[in-house]
Design an enzyme around this catalytic site. Structure first.
Site, PDB file in Angstrom:
ATOM      1  N   ASP A  67      -1.560  -3.839  12.949  1.00 38.13           N
ATOM      2  CA  ASP A  67      -2.861  -4.077  13.404  1.00 38.13           C
ATOM      3  C   ASP A  67      -3.519  -5.492  13.731  1.00 38.13           C
ATOM      4  O   ASP A  67      -2.851  -6.021  13.647  1.00 38.13           O
ATOM      5  CB  ASP A  67      -3.707  -3.640  12.873  1.00 38.13           C
ATOM      6  CG  ASP A  67      -4.275  -3.888  11.151  1.00 38.13           C
ATOM      7  OD1 ASP A  67      -3.322  -5.021  10.822  1.00 38.13           O
ATOM      8  OD2 ASP A  67      -4.468  -2.918  10.418  1.00 38.13           O
ATOM      9  N   ASN A 137     -10.907   2.051   0.522  1.00 39.18           N
ATOM     10  CA  ASN A 137     -10.713   3.635   1.103  1.00 39.18           C
ATOM     11  C   ASN A 137     -10.018   4.428   1.379  1.00 39.18           C
ATOM     12  O   ASN A 137      -9.561   5.604   1.705  1.00 39.18           O
ATOM     13  CB  ASN A 137     -12.106   3.769   2.274  1.00 39.18           C
ATOM     14  CG  ASN A 137     -11.351   2.926   3.281  1.00 39.18           C
ATOM     15  OD1 ASN A 137      -9.848   3.064   3.348  1.00 39.18           O
ATOM     16  ND2 ASN A 137     -11.701   3.397   4.225  1.00 39.18           N
ATOM     17  N   HIS A 139      -7.082   3.679   3.007  1.00 36.74           N
ATOM     18  CA  HIS A 139      -6.563   3.068   5.026  1.00 36.74           C
ATOM     19  C   HIS A 139      -5.567   2.009   4.902  1.00 36.74           C
ATOM     20  O   HIS A 139      -4.760   1.597   3.694  1.00 36.74           O
ATOM     21  CB  HIS A 139      -6.977   2.500   5.469  1.00 36.74           C
ATOM     22  CG  HIS A 139      -7.937   1.183   5.282  1.00 36.74           C
ATOM     23  ND1 HIS A 139      -9.478   0.463   5.890  1.00 36.74           N
ATOM     24  CD2 HIS A 139      -7.253   0.560   5.342  1.00 36.74           C
ATOM     25  CE1 HIS A 139      -8.606  -0.669   5.926  1.00 36.74           C
ATOM     26  NE2 HIS A 139      -7.675  -0.912   5.318  1.00 36.74           N
ATOM     27  N   GLU A 144      -8.408   5.160   8.897  1.00 35.18           N
ATOM     28  CA  GLU A 144      -9.270   5.370   8.870  1.00 35.18           C
ATOM     29  C   GLU A 144      -9.874   6.135   8.023  1.00 35.18           C
ATOM     30  O   GLU A 144      -8.375   6.996   8.741  1.00 35.18           O
ATOM     31  CB  GLU A 144     -10.552   5.307   9.125  1.00 35.18           C
ATOM     32  CG  GLU A 144     -10.811   2.965   9.746  1.00 35.18           C
ATOM     33  CD  GLU A 144     -11.118   2.415   8.359  1.00 35.18           C
ATOM     34  OE1 GLU A 144     -10.656   2.631   7.278  1.00 35.18           O
ATOM     35  OE2 GLU A 144     -11.962   1.493   8.667  1.00 35.18           O
TER      36      GLU A 144
HETATM   37  C1  GLP Z   1      -7.027  -4.798   5.990  1.00 33.68           C
HETATM   38  C2  GLP Z   1      -6.166  -4.839   6.795  1.00 33.68           C
HETATM   39  C3  GLP Z   1      -5.119  -3.702   5.497  1.00 33.68           C
HETATM   40  C4  GLP Z   1      -4.659  -4.366   4.032  1.00 33.68           C
HETATM   41  C5  GLP Z   1      -6.023  -4.202   3.702  1.00 33.68           C
HETATM   42  C6  GLP Z   1      -6.118  -4.679   2.681  1.00 33.68           C
HETATM   43  O1  GLP Z   1      -7.937  -3.839   6.109  1.00 33.68           O
HETATM   44  N1  GLP Z   1      -6.134  -3.673   8.316  1.00 33.68           N
HETATM   45  O2  GLP Z   1      -3.633  -3.348   6.224  1.00 33.68           O
HETATM   46  O3  GLP Z   1      -3.601  -3.044   3.759  1.00 33.68           O
HETATM   47  O4  GLP Z   1      -6.569  -4.949   4.433  1.00 33.68           O
HETATM   48  O5  GLP Z   1      -6.638  -5.857   2.140  1.00 33.68           O
HETATM   49  P1  GLP Z   1      -6.629  -6.919   0.716  1.00 33.68           P
HETATM   50  O6  GLP Z   1      -4.460  -7.681   0.528  1.00 33.68           O
HETATM   51  O7  GLP Z   1      -7.125  -8.032   1.582  1.00 33.68           O
HETATM   52  O8  GLP Z   1      -7.120  -6.014   0.051  1.00 33.68           O
END
Ligand code: GLP
Length: 264
Positions: A67, A137, A139, A144
């Site tokens: 993404d 959440n 995702h 989402e």
């Molecule tokens: C963002 C990314 C996700 C990732 C998430 C978790 O939202 N789009 O792909 O899984 O962050 O991030 P963290 O590892 O900082 O908790």
């Protein structure tokens, strides 16, 4: 589904890096799906260390990131392009022509752009191994809650919870992006193998729902229950709401005895 329980974030990153490194050694032209987020930072650190020791060659690896924020140019310090460059690509021998990250600056025909991203994945022969983090959440990527389980790469509006989480990484007063381009859940489910990493208590509810809850679009990661080869690597804090921990530990013991390659 294999659930690997680890004590802390460091152990998670060691295990994940080991599995990625083995996959690259087995198939030097691996199509590798990559994720961003704080959980991935130490995974990439381990991979960089293996490369610098001379034991991991990325020259033929093809990468696809999940993404990117809409509206952020690659050079923006909070863009996922920048994250990947800083944490991995600048330190290993990936061929720049083999790197794919959704372009957050495209304007206009999003559908056409997203279809071309899917096409690039197909042209590479599909993703062999997809790394995933998970949002509070549930995702995966930026899919989402209520994302269709069959969704493909597309423009996605970010949820309030995600906007709140993301705001912490942006400068005070700076507006964080409201939308992103993300691979869909259907895209992710087509990867041949999936590794999802989760660390910390803030992920425990999402992890429990994803592994032990019903498959539901309200928790995007629960769709991974439909995948034939998914491994969750989670630490004690993120595992704290799982009810079947003893079973996962017994499975791990037997896996180490019977099919140890699944763990290394
Ligand atoms: C963002 C990314 C996700 C990732 C998430 C978790 O939202 N789009 O792909 O899984 O962050 O991030 P963290 O590892 O900082 O908790």
């Amino acid at each position: 589904m294999l659930v690997i329980l680890k004590r802390n974030a460091e152990e998670i990153s060691l295990q994940a890096a080991q599995l990625v490194a083995s996959a690259v050694r087995k198939n030097p032209a691996l199509a590798l799906g990559l994720a961003t987020g704080s959980t991935m930072v130490s995974v990439y650190k381990q991979l960089v260390a293996l490369h610098q020791q001379g034991s991991l060659d990325f020259s033929r690896v093809v990468t696809f990131n999940l993404d990117e924020y809409l509206g952020l140019p690659a050079a923006h310090p909070q863009s996922f392009h920048h994250f990947m460059h800083e944490n991995l690509f600048a330190h290993v021998n990936v061929n720049p022509g083999n790197i794919h990250i959704p372009d957050g600056t495209i304007g206009g025909d999003y559908d056409q752009y997203c279809a071309s991203y899917e096409q690039a994945i197909r042209q590479a022969g599909g993703i062999d191994l997809q790394l995933l983090g998970i949002g509070r959440n549930g995702h995966i990527g930026f899919n989402e809650p209520t994302s269709s389980i069959g969704s493909r790469t597309r423009l996605k509006v970010l949820s309030k919870e995600t906007l709140d989480d993301n705001a912490k990484s942006f400068a005070p007063g700076e507006e964080s992006p409201r939308c992103a381009i993300t691979m869909g859940i259907g895209t992710i489910l087509e990867a041949r193998k999936v590794l999802l990493l989760a660390a910390g208590a803030s992920k425990s509810s999402a992890v429990a729902k994803s592994i032990e809850g019903p498959v539901a679009s309200a928790v995007s990661a629960s769709a991974l229950q439909l995948h034939p080869d998914v491994t969750f690597i989670i630490d004690d804090a993120a595992a704290s709401q799982l009810t079947q921990r003893d079973y996962y530990l017994r499975v791990l013991e037997m896996t180490a005895l019977l099919t140890p390659d699944r763990l290394r």
